[in-house]
Scaffold this active site. Sequence first.
Site, short mmCIF file in Angstrom:
data_model
loop_
_atom_site.label_atom_id
_atom_site.label_comp_id
_atom_site.label_asym_id
_atom_site.label_seq_id
_atom_site.Cartn_x
_atom_site.Cartn_y
_atom_site.Cartn_z
N ASP A 93 -27.57 -29.10 -37.31
CA ASP A 93 -28.61 -29.21 -38.39
C ASP A 93 -29.80 -29.86 -38.05
O ASP A 93 -29.81 -30.57 -37.25
CB ASP A 93 -27.83 -30.28 -39.39
CG ASP A 93 -28.57 -30.38 -40.54
OD1 ASP A 93 -28.37 -29.69 -41.74
OD2 ASP A 93 -29.34 -31.21 -40.86
N ASP A 98 -26.57 -35.24 -42.80
CA ASP A 98 -26.75 -34.15 -41.64
C ASP A 98 -25.77 -33.56 -40.94
O ASP A 98 -25.64 -32.52 -40.49
CB ASP A 98 -27.71 -34.78 -40.54
CG ASP A 98 -29.05 -35.06 -41.27
OD1 ASP A 98 -29.59 -34.38 -42.06
OD2 ASP A 98 -29.84 -36.13 -40.51
N GLU A 157 -29.13 -22.78 -38.59
CA GLU A 157 -29.48 -22.36 -39.84
C GLU A 157 -31.04 -21.56 -39.70
O GLU A 157 -31.48 -21.72 -38.76
CB GLU A 157 -29.98 -23.55 -40.74
CG GLU A 157 -28.82 -24.18 -41.52
CD GLU A 157 -29.30 -25.22 -42.52
OE1 GLU A 157 -28.86 -25.55 -43.51
OE2 GLU A 157 -30.64 -25.67 -42.24
#
Length: 420
Positions: free
Chosen positions: A214, A394, A298
């Site tokens: 993350d 997170d 991501e």
Amino acid sequence: MKRQIGFKYRLDPTPEQAARLRVLAGHSRFVWNKALAECQATRERGESVPRYNTMAGWLTAWKRQPDLAFLTEAYTDNLQQKLRDLDTAWQRYFAPELDAEPPSFKKKGKSRDSIRFVNFPKYCALGHREVKLPAGLGWVGFRQSRQSRKRRPFLPTAERGQVEFALNREMPPTVGKIKNCTVGLDGGDWSISFLIEYEVKVPTHPAVTAIGLDMGVAHFVTDSDGKHYAGRNSFRHIERRLAKAQRRLKHKAKFSQNWKTQKARIARLHHRAACARCDTLHQLSTRLSKSHAMIAIEDLKVANMTASAKGTQEVPGKRVKQKAGLNKAILDQGWFEFRRQLAYKQAWRGGLLEVVPPRHTSQTCPECQHVDAGNRVTQARFHCQSCGYSTNADVVGARNVLARAHAHLSGRDAPVAPVK
Ligand SMILES: [Zn+2]
């Protein structure tokens, strides 16, 4: 399987060679700008922008003009290369999915100067600490600064244009061919980058583990095992010094010697910040890539995020100041660069980088899959409204990213539920 890699070193030209390089850079700026002006004129007449072959024809014609006679002394291969670059820039601009800016004029001292030497084996040669360049330059020294620190040999072989190098300390040396090299001027220093092509067998990654990452602002990277990795706001680090240097610049007469010295000082500060940042990113991406066969991240559209803050004149952006601060942190920590490094390092080691869509990764409960905006109690805290699972936000993001990558790899994409 063919792969390419770049090696960049500090170039040490003699004052005469540096002068010649500046002349060559001036020629290429001139040709770029002149061709760009012609292209713009063509567009204004409502015609389509000419492609490379037409532009190469212009160059031949310009050389015959008495007032442009200096171009006959120029290094033609590099000028043609600049026209190819201009053609590429236009094609990128016309490709709607790229959302690229149109090519712009190059200003002396403002735009980065670079000279590319193509067809290396034919026109150039590599020595141990020097490189032979055409266009009246001869042998130019370069520093193998990287070699001493990371013990990466970069040595010529008996065959012209061939080089022996090691990707890292653990791997045996590889032999590759130098395709081309580019000489550039960064912050007052000359550098040379060699582009090398080499053949590899597809390796098998030594690790068997997978990890999700993350990316955030508070912690640069958090992994799905709950570990945080700090980024380095190298720009913030030198921001005050930079601001001071810029204030000093204001008080100097423009284009005076003092002004130029101060200007160079500022360029050097920027350059140093970029180097420090790059170093930190490399350390982290190497560490992660070595330990995990699969890394999931991501798909953050950094370009869009950074563009959104200012908005347009008609539709000004909301919370411009907060977003601008966030954007600066994002840019500063080099998310794009980090992703690029992970991608090629994983490819080197035979690992995998999975890029997953970012929707609701911060609002989905990794224990019960409940999606709720209320799950995210604060920026830092996650508390599931359904099952009560509570942890650092997170870490939740990283776990969800990993789960999504697994789901994607096994052919079942995790359902993305709307936020309530
Ligand atoms: Zn839950």
